[in-house]
Design a protein around this motif. Structure first.
Motif, PDB file in Angstrom:
ATOM      1  N   UNK A   1      10.358 -84.811  18.579  1.00  0.00           N
ATOM      2  CA  UNK A   1       8.969 -85.256  18.627  1.00  0.00           C
ATOM      3  C   UNK A   1       8.032 -84.201  18.035  1.00  0.00           C
ATOM      4  N   UNK A   2       8.004 -84.138  16.716  1.00  0.00           N
ATOM      5  CA  UNK A   2       7.101 -83.222  16.026  1.00  0.00           C
ATOM      6  C   UNK A   2       5.864 -83.984  15.545  1.00  0.00           C
ATOM      7  N   UNK A   3       4.837 -83.254  15.165  1.00  0.00           N
ATOM      8  CA  UNK A   3       3.568 -83.882  14.791  1.00  0.00           C
ATOM      9  C   UNK A   3       3.480 -84.114  13.287  1.00  0.00           C
ATOM     10  N   UNK A   4       2.873 -85.222  12.890  1.00  0.00           N
ATOM     11  CA  UNK A   4       2.501 -85.428  11.496  1.00  0.00           C
ATOM     12  C   UNK A   4       1.372 -84.442  11.187  1.00  0.00           C
ATOM     13  N   UNK A   5       1.355 -83.839   9.981  1.00  0.00           N
ATOM     14  CA  UNK A   5       0.382 -82.757   9.730  1.00  0.00           C
ATOM     15  C   UNK A   5      -1.073 -83.190   9.600  1.00  0.00           C
ATOM     16  N   UNK A   6      -1.348 -84.484   9.694  1.00  0.00           N
ATOM     17  CA  UNK A   6      -2.730 -84.954   9.647  1.00  0.00           C
ATOM     18  C   UNK A   6      -3.017 -85.865  10.838  1.00  0.00           C
ATOM     19  N   UNK A   7      -4.266 -85.851  11.287  1.00  0.00           N
ATOM     20  CA  UNK A   7      -4.678 -86.646  12.440  1.00  0.00           C
ATOM     21  C   UNK A   7      -4.616 -88.140  12.105  1.00  0.00           C
ATOM     22  N   UNK A   8      -4.402 -88.995  13.124  1.00  0.00           N
ATOM     23  CA  UNK A   8      -4.352 -90.438  12.864  1.00  0.00           C
ATOM     24  C   UNK A   8      -5.607 -90.963  12.168  1.00  0.00           C
ATOM     25  N   UNK A   9      -6.759 -90.411  12.523  1.00  0.00           N
ATOM     26  CA  UNK A   9      -8.001 -90.910  11.931  1.00  0.00           C
ATOM     27  C   UNK A   9      -8.158 -90.530  10.462  1.00  0.00           C
ATOM     28  N   UNK A  10      -7.324 -89.603   9.980  1.00  0.00           N
ATOM     29  CA  UNK A  10      -7.382 -89.198   8.571  1.00  0.00           C
ATOM     30  C   UNK A  10      -6.295 -89.845   7.723  1.00  0.00           C
ATOM     31  N   UNK A  11      -5.423 -90.623   8.355  1.00  0.00           N
ATOM     32  CA  UNK A  11      -4.255 -91.144   7.654  1.00  0.00           C
ATOM     33  C   UNK A  11      -4.594 -91.972   6.422  1.00  0.00           C
ATOM     34  N   UNK A  12      -5.667 -92.752   6.492  1.00  0.00           N
ATOM     35  CA  UNK A  12      -6.010 -93.626   5.364  1.00  0.00           C
ATOM     36  C   UNK A  12      -6.419 -92.836   4.130  1.00  0.00           C
ATOM     37  N   UNK A  13      -6.703 -91.548   4.314  1.00  0.00           N
ATOM     38  CA  UNK A  13      -7.136 -90.726   3.180  1.00  0.00           C
ATOM     39  C   UNK A  13      -6.003 -89.875   2.622  1.00  0.00           C
ATOM     40  N   UNK A  14      -4.804 -90.030   3.175  1.00  0.00           N
ATOM     41  CA  UNK A  14      -3.655 -89.200   2.784  1.00  0.00           C
ATOM     42  C   UNK A  14      -2.685 -90.018   1.943  1.00  0.00           C
ATOM     43  N   UNK A  15      -2.167 -89.427   0.872  1.00  0.00           N
ATOM     44  CA  UNK A  15      -1.097 -90.066   0.102  1.00  0.00           C
ATOM     45  C   UNK A  15      -0.070 -89.005  -0.271  1.00  0.00           C
ATOM     46  N   UNK A  16       1.193 -89.408  -0.252  1.00  0.00           N
ATOM     47  CA  UNK A  16       2.249 -88.467  -0.627  1.00  0.00           C
ATOM     48  C   UNK A  16       3.503 -89.227  -1.020  1.00  0.00           C
ATOM     49  N   UNK A  17       4.331 -88.592  -1.814  1.00  0.00           N
ATOM     50  CA  UNK A  17       5.623 -89.137  -2.218  1.00  0.00           C
ATOM     51  C   UNK A  17       6.660 -88.035  -2.178  1.00  0.00           C
ATOM     52  N   UNK A  18       7.832 -88.339  -2.660  1.00  0.00           N
ATOM     53  CA  UNK A  18       8.909 -87.353  -2.659  1.00  0.00           C
ATOM     54  C   UNK A  18       8.797 -86.500  -3.918  1.00  0.00           C
ATOM     55  N   UNK A  19       8.086 -85.378  -3.803  1.00  0.00           N
ATOM     56  CA  UNK A  19       7.876 -84.492  -4.956  1.00  0.00           C
ATOM     57  C   UNK A  19       8.879 -83.346  -4.996  1.00  0.00           C
TER      58      UNK A  19
END
Length: 285
Positions: A129-147
């Motif tokens: 149970x580790x944390x995602x590095x961004x808060x739930x309220x910021x999720x819509x502003x985050x994008x990432x892929x397998x770089x």
């Protein structure tokens, strides 16, 4: 009688110390992280549901079919088969290892069990149970892929050792784990960056780079909590101290693992499967 009890306690203490020394000094191969991000969360959730170790489920698919034609249903069937062979309702690493020996040829079983041991060491945080590095309220502003492994040229030809998570400048960055800040400051490639040694798995450290600034009070040696804000997304790096604007704002997240707790060298592994699991966990919480 008291004399014998004392001897037994001493033997037990020596055995415990010996086990700790073995555990701390053992050397484990750091695997190339081949688990597809789209399947990583399924391996973890099925393992929890079926009470089997996820590293063995993934290792069997990696060795037997290279993750080709793997679906949630095939993973569940594999977990059921592992439980049936082990003859247990809950399968631990030791019984999984024995079950694999009964399911595969000697050569395949050796490869599967070796890979599972490597994943259990190097990728332990993926199944916890580790944390995602961004808060739930910021999720819509985050994008990432397998770089992972993408080509990079600044500072010489090299491959990318992490995952780039695009986000607006100033977005808070959270520590994915509880841990201790072991390095902080400017890096020519990473800009303002920080490295945090995981408390629960001290063979693992997390590297956060290209920050705009650090959270107030963040210093080397400081203990941080899982989910604590440690800095803010920026575009620092690729030059002397203070350089910004060489690329779009983003967080570079890296994961580094040591072969043993006393090994001075670290190897990078792909963070992308970890992020997909932690993101899924955040969605379900």
């Amino acid at each position: 009688m008291l004399k014998w009890i004392g001897r037994l306690l001493l033997i037990g203490l020596l055995a415990a110390v010996g086990f700790l020394i073995f555990d701390w000094t053992r050397s484990v191969d750091i695997p190339e992280m081949k688990i597809p991000g789209k399947l990583a969360g399924t391996y973890v959730s099925v393992a929890e549901e079926k009470q089997v170790p996820w590293p063995h489920l993934a290792a069997m698919d990696e060795v037997e079919n290279g993750y080709e034609q793997v679906t949630p249903d095939t993973i569940r069937r594999r977990a059921d088969r592992l439980k049936k062979e082990a003859g247990r309702s809950a399968v631990n690493e030791r019984s999984a290892e024995q079950a694999v020996k009964g399911m595969f040829s000697e050569k395949e079983a050796e490869r599967i069990n070796g890979l599972a041991e490597s994943y259990a060491w190097a990728a332990a945080p993926m199944g916890e149970n580790y944390a995602f590095p961004f808060r739930p309220e910021d999720r819509d502003r985050i994008s990432y892929g397998d770089t992972w492994g993408a080509s990079r040229s600044y500072g010489g030809d090299r491959t990318h050792e992490g995952t780039d998570m695009m986000a607006p400048k100033g977005t808070p960055i959270r520590s994915v784990s509880s841990g201790r800040v072991v390095s902080k400051g400017w890096n020519r490639l990473g800009g303002w960056r920080v490295t945090i040694l995981d408390t629960d798995h001290p063979q693992v450290s997390f590297y956060y780079a290209h920050m705009e600034k650090y959270a107030e009070g963040l210093e080397e040696g400081k203990e941080v909590d899982k989910g604590e804000v440690i800095g803010y997304v920026g575009d620092s790096g690729y030059g002397p101290e203070g350089t910004t604007g060489q690329f779009d704002p983003h967080l570079h997240l890296g994961i580094y693992v040591r072969e043993s707790l006393f090994s001075p060298s670290r190897e990078a592994i792909n963070p992308y499967p970890f992020l997909k699991v932690w993101e899924k966990d955040q969605d379900s919480s």
